[in-house]
Motif scaffolding. Structure first.
Motif, PDB file in Angstrom:
ATOM      1  N   LYS A  89      45.509  29.434  43.304  1.00 49.83           N
ATOM      2  CA  LYS A  89      44.387  29.802  42.433  1.00 49.83           C
ATOM      3  C   LYS A  89      44.404  31.316  42.233  1.00 49.83           C
ATOM      4  CE  LYS A  89      41.514  25.819  43.257  1.00 49.83           C
ATOM      5  NZ  LYS A  89      42.171  25.046  42.267  1.00 49.83           N
ATOM      6  N   ILE A  90      45.350  31.756  41.396  1.00 47.25           N
ATOM      7  CA  ILE A  90      45.532  33.178  41.103  1.00 47.25           C
ATOM      8  C   ILE A  90      45.520  33.333  39.591  1.00 47.25           C
ATOM      9  CG2 ILE A  90      47.139  35.131  41.234  1.00 47.25           C
ATOM     10  CD1 ILE A  90      48.205  33.839  43.834  1.00 47.25           C
ATOM     11  N   GLY A  91      44.713  34.291  39.106  1.00 44.44           N
ATOM     12  CA  GLY A  91      44.635  34.541  37.672  1.00 44.44           C
ATOM     13  C   GLY A  91      43.427  33.893  37.056  1.00 44.44           C
ATOM     14  N   GLY A  92      43.313  34.041  35.760  1.00 47.17           N
ATOM     15  CA  GLY A  92      42.180  33.462  35.049  1.00 47.17           C
ATOM     16  C   GLY A  92      41.892  34.242  33.783  1.00 47.17           C
ATOM     17  N   PRO A  93      40.866  33.821  33.059  1.00 48.84           N
ATOM     18  CA  PRO A  93      40.550  34.483  31.788  1.00 48.84           C
ATOM     19  C   PRO A  93      40.024  35.900  32.007  1.00 48.84           C
ATOM     20  CG  PRO A  93      38.951  32.754  32.279  1.00 48.84           C
ATOM     21  CD  PRO A  93      39.991  32.694  33.341  1.00 48.84           C
ATOM     22  N   PHE A  94      40.312  36.773  31.044  1.00 50.16           N
ATOM     23  CA  PHE A  94      39.782  38.136  31.093  1.00 50.16           C
ATOM     24  C   PHE A  94      39.700  38.700  29.682  1.00 50.16           C
ATOM     25  CE2 PHE A  94      44.412  38.613  31.765  1.00 50.16           C
ATOM     26  CZ  PHE A  94      44.747  39.495  30.736  1.00 50.16           C
ATOM     27  N   THR A  95      38.853  39.717  29.548  1.00 43.80           N
ATOM     28  CA  THR A  95      38.756  40.507  28.323  1.00 43.80           C
ATOM     29  C   THR A  95      38.771  41.967  28.745  1.00 43.80           C
ATOM     30  OG1 THR A  95      37.453  38.794  27.220  1.00 43.80           O
ATOM     31  CG2 THR A  95      37.372  41.002  26.268  1.00 43.80           C
ATOM     32  N   LEU A  96      39.813  42.701  28.325  1.00 46.22           N
ATOM     33  CA  LEU A  96      39.979  44.102  28.693  1.00 46.22           C
ATOM     34  C   LEU A  96      40.378  44.902  27.458  1.00 46.22           C
ATOM     35  CD1 LEU A  96      41.872  43.544  32.079  1.00 46.22           C
ATOM     36  CD2 LEU A  96      39.498  44.286  31.812  1.00 46.22           C
ATOM     37  N   THR A  97      40.697  46.164  27.656  1.00 44.80           N
ATOM     38  CA  THR A  97      41.092  47.055  26.566  1.00 44.80           C
ATOM     39  C   THR A  97      42.501  47.562  26.833  1.00 44.80           C
ATOM     40  OG1 THR A  97      38.795  47.745  26.300  1.00 44.80           O
ATOM     41  CG2 THR A  97      40.467  49.166  25.314  1.00 44.80           C
ATOM     42  N   ASP A  98      43.378  47.508  25.821  1.00 42.28           N
ATOM     43  CA  ASP A  98      44.751  47.953  26.047  1.00 42.28           C
ATOM     44  C   ASP A  98      44.902  49.455  25.830  1.00 42.28           C
ATOM     45  OD1 ASP A  98      45.104  48.450  23.302  1.00 42.28           O
ATOM     46  OD2 ASP A  98      46.475  46.766  22.996  1.00 42.28           O
ATOM     47  N   GLN A  99      46.125  49.945  25.982  1.00 45.50           N
ATOM     48  CA  GLN A  99      46.393  51.379  25.904  1.00 45.50           C
ATOM     49  C   GLN A  99      46.202  51.943  24.501  1.00 45.50           C
ATOM     50  OE1 GLN A  99      48.734  49.033  26.375  1.00 45.50           O
ATOM     51  NE2 GLN A  99      50.689  49.599  25.451  1.00 45.50           N
ATOM     52  N   ASP A 100      46.067  51.077  23.517  1.00 46.02           N
ATOM     53  CA  ASP A 100      45.799  51.524  22.145  1.00 46.02           C
ATOM     54  C   ASP A 100      44.327  51.374  21.770  1.00 46.02           C
ATOM     55  OD1 ASP A 100      48.503  52.234  21.518  1.00 46.02           O
ATOM     56  OD2 ASP A 100      48.956  50.097  21.389  1.00 46.02           O
ATOM     57  N   GLY A 101      43.495  51.019  22.743  1.00 46.43           N
ATOM     58  CA  GLY A 101      42.058  50.889  22.496  1.00 46.43           C
ATOM     59  C   GLY A 101      41.630  49.561  21.919  1.00 46.43           C
ATOM     60  N   ARG A 102      42.552  48.591  21.848  1.00 40.64           N
ATOM     61  CA  ARG A 102      42.221  47.271  21.301  1.00 40.64           C
ATOM     62  C   ARG A 102      41.699  46.348  22.386  1.00 40.64           C
ATOM     63  NH1 ARG A 102      47.857  47.375  18.410  1.00 40.64           N
ATOM     64  NH2 ARG A 102      48.401  46.928  20.550  1.00 40.64           N
ATOM     65  N   THR A 103      40.760  45.486  22.029  1.00 33.71           N
ATOM     66  CA  THR A 103      40.280  44.460  22.948  1.00 33.71           C
ATOM     67  C   THR A 103      41.362  43.399  23.080  1.00 33.71           C
ATOM     68  OG1 THR A 103      37.990  44.855  22.337  1.00 33.71           O
ATOM     69  CG2 THR A 103      38.488  42.723  23.350  1.00 33.71           C
ATOM     70  N   VAL A 104      41.670  43.037  24.321  1.00 34.52           N
ATOM     71  CA  VAL A 104      42.736  42.085  24.626  1.00 34.52           C
ATOM     72  C   VAL A 104      42.180  41.039  25.584  1.00 34.52           C
ATOM     73  CG1 VAL A 104      44.970  41.842  25.790  1.00 34.52           C
ATOM     74  CG2 VAL A 104      44.554  43.808  24.338  1.00 34.52           C
ATOM     75  N   THR A 105      42.547  39.787  25.359  1.00 38.64           N
ATOM     76  CA  THR A 105      42.171  38.735  26.302  1.00 38.64           C
ATOM     77  C   THR A 105      43.440  38.106  26.871  1.00 38.64           C
ATOM     78  OG1 THR A 105      42.168  36.820  24.825  1.00 38.64           O
ATOM     79  CG2 THR A 105      40.180  38.207  24.816  1.00 38.64           C
TER      80      THR A 105
END
Length: 195
Positions: free
Chosen positions: A33-49
């Protein structure tokens, strides 16, 4: 019992056993049970899931750009392993995304991450976000991270787990990559579990 009759039978059983062991083993982290959904920001400032990486193998590493030794060493190894795969198996390399997720979002802004990941491999993705978001994703990946004591001049270190995960195209864990053994061992382990 005649030993000459038994030897061919024993030999055929041994041969069958050897052939059976040639089947691929189950990945070491299969079912973990490693990992899962996320919403973060990449190095270009874009929202990434996490869904943005669907269909790709992922190398996932947690660290921070101000890390004095381990993080840049491990990221250099991942970048070198990917370069080896670019040369030996470009089709496989195209299906892998190396991802660096910060455990120090206060300092690791997108521009800082862009310089950091760009130094190691051109397709490496750096991810940051709010303290709550990065803490949640670190927890989902069984990563410990905690701010260390203040250093002279106001800086600080971040104590954190050192794991380099290989995840499958559905985001499920496959194996830990042996970055401490160098680029070739890391590339070999990727090749072993990614097909």
């Amino acid at each position: 019992m005649n030993i000459l009759r038994v030897l061919p039978i024993a030999a055929s059983l041994l041969l069958a056993a050897c052939q059976g062991s040639a089947t691929p083993a189950e990945a070491p982290l299969a079912g973990a049970k490693i990992g899962g959904p996320f919403t973060l920001t990449d190095q270009d400032g874009r929202t990434v899931t996490d869904r943005d990486f669907a269909g790709k193998y992922r190398i996932v590493y947690f660290g921070y750009t101000f890390c004095p030794d381990v993080c840049p060493t491990d990221m250099a190894t991942v970048g070198q392993a990917m370069t080896l795969l670019d040369k030996s198996d470009p089709d496989l390399a195209r299906r892998i995304v190396p991802i660096f997720i910060t455990v120090d979002p206060a300092r690791d802004t997108p521009p800082v991450l862009k310089r950091f990941v760009g130094a190691f491999y051109p397709r490496m993705v750096g991810l940051t976000g709010s303290r709550a978001a990065t803490t949640a994703v670190a927890k989902a990946f069984a990563i410990y991270a905690g701010k260390g004591a203040e250093q002279p001049g106001g800086g600080y270190l971040v104590n954190h787990s050192r794991q380099t995960y290989l995840m499958d195209p559905q985001g499920k864990p496959l194996a830990l990559l042996p970055t401490e053994q160098g680029a070739q061992a890391t590339a070999d382990e990727i090749r072993r579990w990614a097909s």
